[in-house]
Design a protein around this motif. Structure first.
Motif, PDB file in Angstrom:
ATOM      1  N   GLY A  32       8.959  78.075   3.729  1.00 32.45           N
ATOM      2  CA  GLY A  32       7.853  77.123   3.793  1.00 32.45           C
ATOM      3  C   GLY A  32       8.230  75.907   2.964  1.00 32.45           C
ATOM      4  O   GLY A  32       9.286  75.319   3.162  1.00 32.45           O
ATOM      5  N   ASN A  33       7.371  75.544   2.014  1.00 32.57           N
ATOM      6  CA  ASN A  33       7.677  74.430   1.114  1.00 32.57           C
ATOM      7  C   ASN A  33       8.390  74.877  -0.150  1.00 32.57           C
ATOM      8  O   ASN A  33       8.736  74.060  -0.993  1.00 32.57           O
ATOM      9  CB  ASN A  33       6.397  73.681   0.730  1.00 32.57           C
ATOM     10  N   ARG A  34       8.585  76.175  -0.307  1.00 35.53           N
ATOM     11  CA  ARG A  34       9.270  76.694  -1.505  1.00 35.53           C
ATOM     12  C   ARG A  34      10.772  76.497  -1.374  1.00 35.53           C
ATOM     13  O   ARG A  34      11.339  76.667  -0.300  1.00 35.53           O
ATOM     14  CB  ARG A  34       8.994  78.179  -1.687  1.00 35.53           C
ATOM     15  N   ILE A  35      11.392  76.170  -2.498  1.00 35.99           N
ATOM     16  CA  ILE A  35      12.845  75.985  -2.541  1.00 35.99           C
ATOM     17  C   ILE A  35      13.397  76.796  -3.704  1.00 35.99           C
ATOM     18  O   ILE A  35      12.839  76.779  -4.803  1.00 35.99           O
ATOM     19  CB  ILE A  35      13.226  74.509  -2.749  1.00 35.99           C
ATOM     20  N   LYS A  36      14.473  77.504  -3.440  1.00 34.43           N
ATOM     21  CA  LYS A  36      15.274  78.114  -4.489  1.00 34.43           C
ATOM     22  C   LYS A  36      16.685  77.576  -4.298  1.00 34.43           C
ATOM     23  O   LYS A  36      17.237  77.656  -3.209  1.00 34.43           O
ATOM     24  CB  LYS A  36      15.318  79.644  -4.362  1.00 34.43           C
ATOM     25  N   ALA A  37      17.236  77.018  -5.350  1.00 37.83           N
ATOM     26  CA  ALA A  37      18.590  76.469  -5.271  1.00 37.83           C
ATOM     27  C   ALA A  37      19.370  76.906  -6.508  1.00 37.83           C
ATOM     28  O   ALA A  37      18.842  76.899  -7.614  1.00 37.83           O
ATOM     29  CB  ALA A  37      18.558  74.950  -5.177  1.00 37.83           C
ATOM     30  N   ALA A  38      20.606  77.304  -6.288  1.00 38.70           N
ATOM     31  CA  ALA A  38      21.496  77.675  -7.381  1.00 38.70           C
ATOM     32  C   ALA A  38      22.848  77.031  -7.090  1.00 38.70           C
ATOM     33  O   ALA A  38      23.386  77.183  -5.992  1.00 38.70           O
ATOM     34  CB  ALA A  38      21.633  79.185  -7.483  1.00 38.70           C
ATOM     35  N   GLY A  39      23.366  76.297  -8.071  1.00 45.27           N
ATOM     36  CA  GLY A  39      24.607  75.587  -7.819  1.00 45.27           C
ATOM     37  C   GLY A  39      25.515  75.517  -9.023  1.00 45.27           C
ATOM     38  O   GLY A  39      25.134  75.859 -10.143  1.00 45.27           O
ATOM     39  N   ARG A  40      26.743  75.085  -8.764  1.00 50.48           N
ATOM     40  CA  ARG A  40      27.748  74.918  -9.801  1.00 50.48           C
ATOM     41  C   ARG A  40      28.537  73.656  -9.501  1.00 50.48           C
ATOM     42  O   ARG A  40      28.866  73.373  -8.351  1.00 50.48           O
ATOM     43  CB  ARG A  40      28.685  76.109  -9.836  1.00 50.48           C
ATOM     44  N   GLU A  60       4.767  76.722  -3.786  1.00 47.74           N
ATOM     45  CA  GLU A  60       4.451  76.563  -2.359  1.00 47.74           C
ATOM     46  C   GLU A  60       4.109  75.119  -1.978  1.00 47.74           C
ATOM     47  O   GLU A  60       4.029  74.793  -0.800  1.00 47.74           O
ATOM     48  CB  GLU A  60       3.314  77.501  -1.949  1.00 47.74           C
ATOM     49  N   TYR A  61       3.924  74.253  -2.986  1.00 45.20           N
ATOM     50  CA  TYR A  61       3.656  72.840  -2.721  1.00 45.20           C
ATOM     51  C   TYR A  61       4.905  71.978  -2.897  1.00 45.20           C
ATOM     52  O   TYR A  61       4.835  70.763  -2.797  1.00 45.20           O
ATOM     53  CB  TYR A  61       2.543  72.334  -3.648  1.00 45.20           C
ATOM     54  N   GLY A  62       6.020  72.591  -3.207  1.00 46.45           N
ATOM     55  CA  GLY A  62       7.262  71.857  -3.416  1.00 46.45           C
ATOM     56  C   GLY A  62       7.400  71.282  -4.816  1.00 46.45           C
ATOM     57  O   GLY A  62       8.301  70.500  -5.088  1.00 46.45           O
ATOM     58  N   VAL A  63       6.510  71.675  -5.740  1.00 48.96           N
ATOM     59  CA  VAL A  63       6.532  71.197  -7.116  1.00 48.96           C
ATOM     60  C   VAL A  63       7.432  72.103  -7.951  1.00 48.96           C
ATOM     61  O   VAL A  63       7.369  73.333  -7.832  1.00 48.96           O
ATOM     62  CB  VAL A  63       5.101  71.167  -7.707  1.00 48.96           C
TER      63      VAL A  63
END
Length: 65
Positions: A10-18, A40-43
């Motif tokens: 949905g509007n949720r984001i999980k990001a993991a990076g290097r 859920e609001y992208g905040v």
């Protein structure tokens, strides 16, 4: 060089990076990693950043509830 894994729900984001940077005239060699989670609001709910240099490691984390 940077790599990141992003999961969308949905509007949720999980990001993991290097990020890995070679030494140059602007900066020493380093690595950095990060984790980002939004609601859920992208905040942004949580952002963590870790860096490593020859001189030592640092970490910063911001959370919102």
């Amino acid at each position: 060089m940077e790599s990141v894994r992003v999961q969308l729900s949905g509007n949720r984001i999980k990001a993991a990076g290097r990020i890995i940077g070679a030494a140059c005239s602007d900066h020493p060699a380093f690595s950095a990693s990060y984790d980002l989670v939004t609601d859920e609001y992208g905040v942004t709910k949580r952002l963590s950043v870790r860096t490593s240099l020859a001189s030592g490691d640092r970490q910063a984390s911001v959370s919102r509830d």
